[in-house]
Design a protein around this motif. Structure first.
Motif, PDB file in Angstrom:
ATOM      1  N   UNK A  34       0.818  -1.210   0.000  1.00  0.00           N
ATOM      2  CA  UNK A  34       0.000   0.000   0.000  1.00  0.00           C
ATOM      3  C   UNK A  34       0.851   1.259   0.000  1.00  0.00           C
ATOM      4  N   UNK A  35       1.907   1.270   0.790  1.00  0.00           N
ATOM      5  CA  UNK A  35       2.787   2.427   0.899  1.00  0.00           C
ATOM      6  C   UNK A  35       4.209   1.952   1.170  1.00  0.00           C
ATOM      7  N   UNK A  36       5.137   2.688   0.628  1.00  0.00           N
ATOM      8  CA  UNK A  36       6.543   2.498   0.963  1.00  0.00           C
ATOM      9  C   UNK A  36       7.049   3.880   1.329  1.00  0.00           C
ATOM     10  N   UNK A  37       7.113   4.142   2.613  1.00  0.00           N
ATOM     11  CA  UNK A  37       7.400   5.492   3.081  1.00  0.00           C
ATOM     12  C   UNK A  37       8.868   5.862   2.884  1.00  0.00           C
ATOM     13  N   UNK A  38       9.139   7.117   2.592  1.00  0.00           N
ATOM     14  CA  UNK A  38      10.511   7.550   2.304  1.00  0.00           C
ATOM     15  C   UNK A  38      11.402   7.621   3.540  1.00  0.00           C
ATOM     16  N   UNK A  39      12.667   7.862   3.289  1.00  0.00           N
ATOM     17  CA  UNK A  39      13.672   8.071   4.340  1.00  0.00           C
ATOM     18  C   UNK A  39      13.799   6.877   5.279  1.00  0.00           C
ATOM     19  N   UNK A  40      13.718   5.668   4.713  1.00  0.00           N
ATOM     20  CA  UNK A  40      13.871   4.472   5.522  1.00  0.00           C
ATOM     21  C   UNK A  40      12.650   4.120   6.353  1.00  0.00           C
ATOM     22  N   UNK A  41      11.521   4.735   6.008  1.00  0.00           N
ATOM     23  CA  UNK A  41      10.282   4.466   6.743  1.00  0.00           C
ATOM     24  C   UNK A  41       9.748   3.083   6.447  1.00  0.00           C
ATOM     25  N   UNK A  42       8.661   2.712   7.103  1.00  0.00           N
ATOM     26  CA  UNK A  42       8.127   1.360   6.957  1.00  0.00           C
ATOM     27  C   UNK A  42       7.454   1.116   5.611  1.00  0.00           C
TER      28      UNK A  42
END
Length: 70
Positions: A34-42
């Motif tokens: 659904x999402x791949x969050x930036x800056x090493x996020x989940x």
């Protein structure tokens, strides 16, 4: 984006892999990212009727194949 779980990382960490399998993330299972969050996020995935947030550290253990939607 829909993906198929192809395999687990060859370095096989049994605790992490067992936890992923308990969540329903098993080989040949089709899941949605659904999402791949930036800056090493989940990475947020939809598995069955559940939505999970996986840290990048955990997500790196899962090898996937991208499914082309027609």
């Amino acid at each position: 984006m829909r993906v198929k779980v192809a395999a687990f990382n060859q370095d096989y960490n049994t605790k992490i892999i067992d936890r992923l399998k308990n969540l329903g993330i098993v080989e040949n299972k089709i899941i949605s990212v659904l999402h791949s969050l930036p800056f090493g996020g989940p990475v947020v995935v939809h598995v069955g009727s559940c939505v999970f947030s996986l840290s990048r550290e955990v997500a790196q253990w899962v090898e996937v194949e991208l499914l082309v939607e027609s």
